[in-house]
Design an enzyme around this catalytic site. Structure first.
Site, short mmCIF file in Angstrom:
data_model
loop_
_atom_site.label_atom_id
_atom_site.label_comp_id
_atom_site.label_asym_id
_atom_site.label_seq_id
_atom_site.Cartn_x
_atom_site.Cartn_y
_atom_site.Cartn_z
CB SER A 9 -0.65 0.58 1.00
OG SER A 9 -1.59 1.30 1.47
CE1 TYR A 21 -4.55 -2.75 5.55
CE2 TYR A 21 -3.30 -0.35 5.05
CZ TYR A 21 -3.79 -1.71 4.63
OH TYR A 21 -3.65 -1.67 3.13
CE LYS A 60 -1.33 -3.59 3.44
NZ LYS A 60 -0.75 -4.90 2.67
#
Length: 335
Positions: free
Chosen positions: A139, A152, A156
């Site tokens: 991402s 999150y 990542k």
């Protein structure tokens, strides 16, 4: 690429589901890993209707033993795994002060350690054979954290660091096992309907938004073009490059001002909505979310990446033609 054996985690919905369809169209045999039986079975039936062979394996990627057992079942059914795609994720939309330790643990176990577990199971098989491809679906948030998704973003970032180390070690070993990390922008998937959220309004992807089929196309392109690192769409590139060149204090202020509203739609949050952090939400949720009206079906950046050899040749040809015209003009004394 016919009859390649592919494993996809998070395969029951979203990007994983779209990627499974893309591989089915090129004749792959596919191991589908996810927690939710409803979505897995629906995906398997869909792929079989397309003429592909598929195996649905209910798996929580946070459990390394479950991942290893799934890998064994795929190879028992289809033979050696050629491609392993780590894609499963969960997230929580919440200010850090309202987050709970158990939520950080769960997001980390799925979104980061799930990739580690998948990579280890793939490497145990691919490294001795000296072939295979591991794809890490990343991402733009692996490069720059934003408000309200601290767990999150941290996961990542961890995937990126892990993958950088893995690539260096494979180079050291002179291994032919390849790794591709594909960093995605905002994608129209069902995650925005089932992610745990403490925001007053329903979550949404930060525009511009792409359809999951575009992400699947980018994943296949990264494999076919043998690219270790790729960014999908100009929006991802802008975020990553901004983090590299814009002073951090300015970027922090910009995100503080824009990223709260940018991650929320105009619809009020559903007070008793079920989330998928600890267990799957029942039902078949498909590949796409509720943002079809605003999601793009094409990426100019992806098209340019796929055709970069032709574009380079065209630019070179235009340059040569311009040079020849200039020479002709000077030779005839027109200038």
């Amino acid at each position: 690429m016919n009859n390649e054996v592919v494993v996809i985690t998070g395969a029951s919905a979203g990007v994983g589901r779209a990627t499974a369809r893309a591989f089915a169209r090129r004749g792959a045999r596919i191991g589908l890993l996810a927690r939710g039986r409803d979505g897995l079975d629906a995906t398997r039936r869909e792929l079989e209707d397309m003429g592909a062979e598929a195996l649905a394996l209910p798996t929580d990627v946070a459990d390394a033993d479950q991942v290893e057992r799934a890998a064994e079942e795929v190879e028992r059914a289809f033979g050696p795994i050629d491609v392993w795609i780590n894609n499963a994720m969960v997230t929580v939309y919440s200010p850090i002060l309202e987050m709970k330790p158990a939520e950080y643990r769960r997001v980390t176990e799925v979104t980061y350690l799930g990739y580690v577990h998948g990579t280890l199971s793939a490497l145990r098989r691919m490294h001795p054979r000296d072939r295979g491809v591991i794809v890490q679906v990343g991402s733009g948030l692996a490069h720059r954290g934003i408000p309200l998704q601290s767990a999150y973003c941290a996961a990542k970032h961890a995937i990126k660091g892990f993958t950088d180390s893995l690539l260096a070690e494979l180079h050291h070993d002179e291994s032919h096992v390849r790794v591709a990390m594909v960093d995605l922008p905002a994608i129209n998937t069902p995650q925005f309907d089932w992610a745990r959220s403490r925001m007053p309004r329903r979550p949404q992807p930060v525009p511009p938004i792409l359809q999951p089929e575009v992400a699947a196309e980018a994943i296949l392109s990264a494999i076919d073009q043998r690219r270790a690192r790729s960014w999908l769409d100009f929006s991802t590139a802008k975020l990553i490059l901004a983090d590299r060149v814009v002073p951090a204090s300015l970027l922090d202020r910009y995100l503080a001002k824009n990223a709260y509203d940018g991650q929320q739609s105009d619809e009020p949050a559903e007070p008793h909505a079920r989330d998928n952090l600890d267990s799957p939400v029942p039902g078949d949720h498909g590949a796409r979310g509720r943002f079809d009206a605003s999601a793009r079906r094409r990426s100019a950046q992806l098209w340019m990446s796929q055709h970069r050899a032709g574009l380079a040749a065209m630019v070179l040809g235009v340059g040569l033609l311009g040079g020849l015209v200039a020479m002709r003009i000077r030779a005839n004394g027109w200038a």
